[in-house]
Motif scaffolding. Sequence first.
Motif, PDB file in Angstrom:
ATOM      1  N   TYR A 257       0.836  -1.205   0.000  1.00  0.00           N
ATOM      2  CA  TYR A 257       0.000   0.000   0.000  1.00  0.00           C
ATOM      3  C   TYR A 257       0.868   1.252   0.000  1.00  0.00           C
ATOM      4  O   TYR A 257       0.560   2.233  -0.688  1.00  0.00           O
ATOM      5  CB  TYR A 257      -0.955  -0.002   1.194  1.00  0.00           C
TER       6      TYR A 257
ATOM      7  N   SER B 128       0.711   4.016  -2.880  1.00  0.00           N
ATOM      8  CA  SER B 128       0.378   5.408  -2.556  1.00  0.00           C
ATOM      9  C   SER B 128       1.499   6.357  -2.958  1.00  0.00           C
ATOM     10  O   SER B 128       1.256   7.412  -3.543  1.00  0.00           O
ATOM     11  CB  SER B 128       0.094   5.545  -1.064  1.00  0.00           C
TER      12      SER B 128
ATOM     13  N   MET C 103       1.636   6.522  -6.799  1.00  0.00           N
ATOM     14  CA  MET C 103       0.505   7.293  -7.331  1.00  0.00           C
ATOM     15  C   MET C 103       0.674   8.781  -7.046  1.00  0.00           C
ATOM     16  O   MET C 103       0.349   9.620  -7.881  1.00  0.00           O
ATOM     17  CB  MET C 103      -0.813   6.800  -6.740  1.00  0.00           C
ATOM     18  N   MET C 104       1.208   9.115  -5.871  1.00  0.00           N
ATOM     19  CA  MET C 104       1.441  10.512  -5.542  1.00  0.00           C
ATOM     20  C   MET C 104       2.478  11.116  -6.489  1.00  0.00           C
ATOM     21  O   MET C 104       2.298  12.221  -7.007  1.00  0.00           O
ATOM     22  CB  MET C 104       1.917  10.643  -4.094  1.00  0.00           C
TER      23      MET C 104
ATOM     24  N   THR D 276      -2.520  15.752  -4.409  1.00  0.00           N
ATOM     25  CA  THR D 276      -1.844  14.452  -4.535  1.00  0.00           C
ATOM     26  C   THR D 276      -1.848  13.669  -3.227  1.00  0.00           C
ATOM     27  O   THR D 276      -1.625  12.469  -3.233  1.00  0.00           O
ATOM     28  CB  THR D 276      -0.395  14.643  -5.008  1.00  0.00           C
TER      29      THR D 276
ATOM     30  N   ALA E 219      -3.798  10.323  -2.599  1.00  0.00           N
ATOM     31  CA  ALA E 219      -3.271   9.006  -2.955  1.00  0.00           C
ATOM     32  C   ALA E 219      -2.984   8.151  -1.718  1.00  0.00           C
ATOM     33  O   ALA E 219      -2.898   6.934  -1.821  1.00  0.00           O
ATOM     34  CB  ALA E 219      -2.003   9.152  -3.788  1.00  0.00           C
ATOM     35  N   TRP E 220      -2.852   8.770  -0.550  1.00  0.00           N
ATOM     36  CA  TRP E 220      -2.542   8.040   0.671  1.00  0.00           C
ATOM     37  C   TRP E 220      -3.781   7.606   1.446  1.00  0.00           C
ATOM     38  O   TRP E 220      -3.690   6.811   2.384  1.00  0.00           O
ATOM     39  CB  TRP E 220      -1.653   8.887   1.582  1.00  0.00           C
TER      40      TRP E 220
ATOM     41  N   HIS F 205      -8.094   6.878  -2.735  1.00  0.00           N
ATOM     42  CA  HIS F 205      -6.981   6.883  -3.685  1.00  0.00           C
ATOM     43  C   HIS F 205      -7.419   6.482  -5.099  1.00  0.00           C
ATOM     44  O   HIS F 205      -6.756   6.819  -6.059  1.00  0.00           O
ATOM     45  CB  HIS F 205      -5.832   5.999  -3.197  1.00  0.00           C
ATOM     46  N   THR F 206      -8.557   5.802  -5.212  1.00  0.00           N
ATOM     47  CA  THR F 206      -9.040   5.459  -6.551  1.00  0.00           C
ATOM     48  C   THR F 206      -9.419   6.709  -7.342  1.00  0.00           C
ATOM     49  O   THR F 206      -9.356   6.706  -8.566  1.00  0.00           O
ATOM     50  CB  THR F 206     -10.255   4.518  -6.484  1.00  0.00           C
TER      51      THR F 206
ATOM     52  N   THR G 117      -7.702   9.571  -7.246  1.00  0.00           N
ATOM     53  CA  THR G 117      -6.426  10.022  -7.818  1.00  0.00           C
ATOM     54  C   THR G 117      -6.034   9.135  -8.983  1.00  0.00           C
ATOM     55  O   THR G 117      -5.607   9.618 -10.034  1.00  0.00           O
ATOM     56  CB  THR G 117      -5.322  10.011  -6.742  1.00  0.00           C
ATOM     57  N   HIS G 118      -6.194   7.842  -8.805  1.00  0.00           N
ATOM     58  CA  HIS G 118      -5.882   6.864  -9.857  1.00  0.00           C
ATOM     59  C   HIS G 118      -6.686   7.173 -11.122  1.00  0.00           C
ATOM     60  O   HIS G 118      -6.139   7.266 -12.214  1.00  0.00           O
ATOM     61  CB  HIS G 118      -6.195   5.467  -9.323  1.00  0.00           C
TER      62      HIS G 118
END
Length: 146
Positions: free
Chosen positions: A26, A30, A33-34, A45, A48-49, A54-55, A57-58
């Motif tokens: 994870y 994260s 992704m960030m 950003t 993402a954590w 976080h989805t 941001t994805h």
Amino acid sequence: MDIKSLINLFRSDVGWVVGVVLVVLYAFYSFSMMKIAQRFNINHTVLAWIPIVHTFTHAKIALKKKKKAGLILMLNLLTVFLITFAIVNKLIYMTTPLNILNFVARVFLFLSTYKIYKKLTNKPILWLLVSICSSGLLTPVLFFAI
């Protein structure tokens, strides 16, 4: 020491190892992704954590549109809420619709993963196949490696 205590010891040790591996994956996901969000100038950003969120941001990295990313986030939130509701209330008859909903959410997640791979590499299908074959477990490592 009897057999039950040995089984409980094994379960607790295995549980800790699995928990640590999941936390590390994870963190990889994260962090990567960030960094990818920063590379594409995505606002907020830090999202993402946050688990489940976080989805957004994805999807926002993949789609570049807030409305579509929001829809994917809402689908994911609905899936998590309904699965939790069914588990808490022991609603066995809901398993088939929830499995279908979870499958749809996973398909959208893998489609957005493909779009991210397409932006970052010249072989997005290969990277996506590795992600799918690992049930998404290697996706954080692959994002981190890119």
